[in-house]
Design a protein around this motif. Structure first.
Motif, PDB file in Angstrom:
ATOM      1  N   ALA A 103     -93.743  71.032 -52.330  1.00  0.00           N
ATOM      2  CA  ALA A 103     -92.956  71.145 -51.107  1.00  0.00           C
ATOM      3  C   ALA A 103     -92.776  69.790 -50.448  1.00  0.00           C
ATOM      4  O   ALA A 103     -91.681  69.447 -49.974  1.00  0.00           O
ATOM      5  CB  ALA A 103     -93.625  72.122 -50.144  1.00  0.00           C
ATOM      6  N   GLY A 104     -93.836  68.989 -50.431  1.00  0.00           N
ATOM      7  CA  GLY A 104     -93.739  67.657 -49.854  1.00  0.00           C
ATOM      8  C   GLY A 104     -92.797  66.759 -50.633  1.00  0.00           C
ATOM      9  O   GLY A 104     -92.018  65.991 -50.050  1.00  0.00           O
ATOM     10  N   ALA A 105     -92.841  66.859 -51.966  1.00  0.00           N
ATOM     11  CA  ALA A 105     -91.968  66.029 -52.804  1.00  0.00           C
ATOM     12  C   ALA A 105     -90.498  66.412 -52.605  1.00  0.00           C
ATOM     13  O   ALA A 105     -89.622  65.538 -52.544  1.00  0.00           O
ATOM     14  CB  ALA A 105     -92.354  66.178 -54.274  1.00  0.00           C
ATOM     15  N   LEU A 106     -90.212  67.700 -52.492  1.00  0.00           N
ATOM     16  CA  LEU A 106     -88.838  68.135 -52.268  1.00  0.00           C
ATOM     17  C   LEU A 106     -88.344  67.716 -50.888  1.00  0.00           C
ATOM     18  O   LEU A 106     -87.213  67.227 -50.733  1.00  0.00           O
ATOM     19  CB  LEU A 106     -88.744  69.655 -52.410  1.00  0.00           C
ATOM     20  N   ALA A 107     -89.196  67.892 -49.877  1.00  0.00           N
ATOM     21  CA  ALA A 107     -88.806  67.518 -48.515  1.00  0.00           C
ATOM     22  C   ALA A 107     -88.521  66.028 -48.413  1.00  0.00           C
ATOM     23  O   ALA A 107     -87.604  65.605 -47.693  1.00  0.00           O
ATOM     24  CB  ALA A 107     -89.902  67.925 -47.531  1.00  0.00           C
ATOM     25  N   PRO A 116     -85.397  86.995 -52.003  1.00  0.00           N
ATOM     26  CA  PRO A 116     -84.329  86.180 -52.578  1.00  0.00           C
ATOM     27  C   PRO A 116     -83.478  85.461 -51.545  1.00  0.00           C
ATOM     28  O   PRO A 116     -82.480  84.835 -51.884  1.00  0.00           O
ATOM     29  CB  PRO A 116     -83.498  87.211 -53.348  1.00  0.00           C
ATOM     30  N   GLY A 117     -83.851  85.512 -50.268  1.00  0.00           N
ATOM     31  CA  GLY A 117     -83.105  84.785 -49.253  1.00  0.00           C
ATOM     32  C   GLY A 117     -83.092  83.292 -49.465  1.00  0.00           C
ATOM     33  O   GLY A 117     -82.272  82.592 -48.873  1.00  0.00           O
ATOM     34  N   TYR A 118     -83.976  82.770 -50.330  1.00  0.00           N
ATOM     35  CA  TYR A 118     -83.953  81.348 -50.609  1.00  0.00           C
ATOM     36  C   TYR A 118     -82.603  80.901 -51.185  1.00  0.00           C
ATOM     37  O   TYR A 118     -82.215  79.742 -51.086  1.00  0.00           O
ATOM     38  CB  TYR A 118     -85.060  80.959 -51.596  1.00  0.00           C
ATOM     39  N   ARG A 149     -87.358  77.480 -57.772  1.00  0.00           N
ATOM     40  CA  ARG A 149     -85.961  77.882 -57.740  1.00  0.00           C
ATOM     41  C   ARG A 149     -85.294  77.268 -56.515  1.00  0.00           C
ATOM     42  O   ARG A 149     -85.811  77.370 -55.402  1.00  0.00           O
ATOM     43  CB  ARG A 149     -85.820  79.403 -57.713  1.00  0.00           C
ATOM     44  N   LEU A 150     -84.145  76.646 -56.749  1.00  0.00           N
ATOM     45  CA  LEU A 150     -83.404  75.967 -55.688  1.00  0.00           C
ATOM     46  C   LEU A 150     -82.015  76.580 -55.563  1.00  0.00           C
ATOM     47  O   LEU A 150     -81.332  76.787 -56.575  1.00  0.00           O
ATOM     48  CB  LEU A 150     -83.244  74.483 -56.009  1.00  0.00           C
ATOM     49  N   SER A 151     -81.588  76.857 -54.340  1.00  0.00           N
ATOM     50  CA  SER A 151     -80.187  77.211 -54.176  1.00  0.00           C
ATOM     51  C   SER A 151     -79.359  76.020 -54.656  1.00  0.00           C
ATOM     52  O   SER A 151     -79.807  74.871 -54.570  1.00  0.00           O
ATOM     53  CB  SER A 151     -79.872  77.527 -52.713  1.00  0.00           C
ATOM     54  N   PRO A 152     -78.154  76.238 -55.176  1.00  0.00           N
ATOM     55  CA  PRO A 152     -77.387  75.113 -55.708  1.00  0.00           C
ATOM     56  C   PRO A 152     -77.040  74.062 -54.670  1.00  0.00           C
ATOM     57  O   PRO A 152     -76.879  72.887 -55.016  1.00  0.00           O
ATOM     58  CB  PRO A 152     -76.141  75.771 -56.310  1.00  0.00           C
ATOM     59  N   VAL A 153     -76.930  74.444 -53.393  1.00  0.00           N
ATOM     60  CA  VAL A 153     -76.637  73.425 -52.384  1.00  0.00           C
ATOM     61  C   VAL A 153     -77.848  72.535 -52.151  1.00  0.00           C
ATOM     62  O   VAL A 153     -77.721  71.328 -51.914  1.00  0.00           O
ATOM     63  CB  VAL A 153     -76.138  74.056 -51.062  1.00  0.00           C
ATOM     64  N   VAL A 154     -79.056  73.097 -52.235  1.00  0.00           N
ATOM     65  CA  VAL A 154     -80.268  72.279 -52.143  1.00  0.00           C
ATOM     66  C   VAL A 154     -80.418  71.432 -53.401  1.00  0.00           C
ATOM     67  O   VAL A 154     -80.761  70.246 -53.340  1.00  0.00           O
ATOM     68  CB  VAL A 154     -81.512  73.165 -51.929  1.00  0.00           C
ATOM     69  N   ALA A 155     -80.139  72.022 -54.560  1.00  0.00           N
ATOM     70  CA  ALA A 155     -80.257  71.285 -55.822  1.00  0.00           C
ATOM     71  C   ALA A 155     -79.315  70.083 -55.841  1.00  0.00           C
ATOM     72  O   ALA A 155     -79.670  69.015 -56.352  1.00  0.00           O
ATOM     73  CB  ALA A 155     -79.947  72.208 -57.001  1.00  0.00           C
ATOM     74  N   TRP A 193     -95.715  76.974 -46.870  1.00  0.00           N
ATOM     75  CA  TRP A 193     -95.085  76.056 -47.815  1.00  0.00           C
ATOM     76  C   TRP A 193     -93.684  76.496 -48.198  1.00  0.00           C
ATOM     77  O   TRP A 193     -93.132  76.037 -49.182  1.00  0.00           O
ATOM     78  CB  TRP A 193     -95.948  75.910 -49.082  1.00  0.00           C
ATOM     79  N   ARG A 194     -93.090  77.359 -47.442  1.00  0.00           N
ATOM     80  CA  ARG A 194     -91.749  77.826 -47.757  1.00  0.00           C
ATOM     81  C   ARG A 194     -90.705  76.936 -47.088  1.00  0.00           C
ATOM     82  O   ARG A 194     -90.806  76.626 -45.903  1.00  0.00           O
ATOM     83  CB  ARG A 194     -91.573  79.287 -47.334  1.00  0.00           C
ATOM     84  N   LEU A 195     -89.722  76.529 -47.858  1.00  0.00           N
ATOM     85  CA  LEU A 195     -88.652  75.654 -47.392  1.00  0.00           C
ATOM     86  C   LEU A 195     -87.318  76.376 -47.513  1.00  0.00           C
ATOM     87  O   LEU A 195     -87.131  77.186 -48.419  1.00  0.00           O
ATOM     88  CB  LEU A 195     -88.607  74.380 -48.238  1.00  0.00           C
ATOM     89  N   PRO A 196     -86.354  76.086 -46.632  1.00  0.00           N
ATOM     90  CA  PRO A 196     -85.033  76.719 -46.747  1.00  0.00           C
ATOM     91  C   PRO A 196     -84.390  76.394 -48.096  1.00  0.00           C
ATOM     92  O   PRO A 196     -84.342  75.246 -48.518  1.00  0.00           O
ATOM     93  CB  PRO A 196     -84.237  76.081 -45.596  1.00  0.00           C
ATOM     94  N   GLY A 197     -83.920  77.441 -48.766  1.00  0.00           N
ATOM     95  CA  GLY A 197     -83.248  77.241 -50.044  1.00  0.00           C
ATOM     96  C   GLY A 197     -84.169  76.971 -51.208  1.00  0.00           C
ATOM     97  O   GLY A 197     -83.704  76.578 -52.281  1.00  0.00           O
TER      98      GLY A 197
END
Length: 272
Positions: free
Chosen positions: A140-144, A267-269, A88-94, A16-20
């Motif tokens: 994860a599904g909702a974010l994707a 923290p690579g997310y 937690r979302l990287s700002p570019v994903v947010a 369930w891990r997504l980039p960022g």
């Protein structure tokens, strides 16, 4: 070193891990009360407990689910019998999945204000889920699903953010502009409009976050200052005071950082 955390923490399986994106489930018995140490991510705190979660920044309070923007200095959260899903979302994903919330510079907002009309339904589904793993999968599904429809981020901005995160905030902005083929002024403008902070302020926040974790791990301030790229220990002291309104030794004892080794061990997310 940090004392044992009073939180029960659940983390998702790798599937369930997504980039960022990073997720963790939190539960605390009794009363929870802690300050938020600024960090370089946008956070969704989705309230799943029997009593409302309270998040406040001195000027505003949000009861229930909340969205926390970048550099939330002076923020506090807590309540009784707290149970929440933290994303937690990287700002570019947010910028993409939250329709530009990160770029608006808002330190705090209600979950429904940012997510929109589907917020209540998603929260109900998360509450009804039988396990944390089901909740992680649902989120994860909702974010994707939101990413293809969201606001695009310039690949140059995404690269610049990735390099700032990779270098713990020490990459030079002029060099990044040259690498992506933009002028410094263009990178500054586009970065701020999509990330929510100018590149140098974002670099300062990323570097502070790295230093705060090194301090919490038991690092001596002088050694942490040198490792993190500060001019000297006094420079570190000023930056910690500016971001957290604390001394380096006080930041090292903050309960907020005590869960990171479990909840946010990768923290690579931030570079997604």
């Amino acid at each position: 070193m940090q004392p044992p955390t009073p939180w029960e923490i659940a983390t998702p399986s790798p599937s369930w891990r997504l980039p960022g994106v990073a997720m963790a489930g939190f539960r605390a018995r009794g009363t929870a009360d802690l300050g938020v140490v600024p960090f370089p991510a946008v956070t969704l705190a989705i309230d799943l407990g029997p009593e409302p979660l309270l998040v406040a920044d001195g000027g505003r309070q949000v009861r229930g689910s909340a969205v926390i923007g970048l550099a939330p200095g002076g923020l506090w959260g807590g309540g009784r019998e707290v149970q929440c899903l933290q994303v937690r979302l990287s700002p570019v994903v947010a910028h993409t999945v939250l329709e530009g919330f990160a770029a608006e510079g808002s330190p705090l907002a209600g979950w429904d204000e940012v997510w929109g009309r589907d917020a209540a339904r998603l929260e109900e589904q998360l509450r009804a889920s039988a396990s944390w793993e089901e909740r992680f999968a649902l989120m994860a599904g909702a974010l994707a699903a939101r990413r293809p429809e969201g606001r695009p981020v310039d690949k140059e901005v995404a690269y610049a953010w990735s390099e700032l995160a990779r270098s713990h905030g020490t990459a030079r902005v002029d060099a990044l502009a040259a690498e992506v083929g933009w002028s410094r002024k263009r990178l500054w403008s586009r970065f701020r409009s999509q990330v929510g902070l100018p590149p140098k302020q974002a670099a300062r926040l990323v570097r502070f976050d790295h230093a705060a974790h090194r301090l919490a791990a038991g690092g001596h301030p002088a050694a942490v200052a040198a490792e993190a790229g500060y001019a000297d220990q006094s420079h570190l002291h000023r930056e910690v005071a500016d971001f957290a309104r604390l001394t380096p030794s006080a930041v090292a004892r903050e309960p907020w950082l005590s869960v990171d080794g479990v909840a946010w061990s990768s923290p690579g997310y931030l570079r997604g």
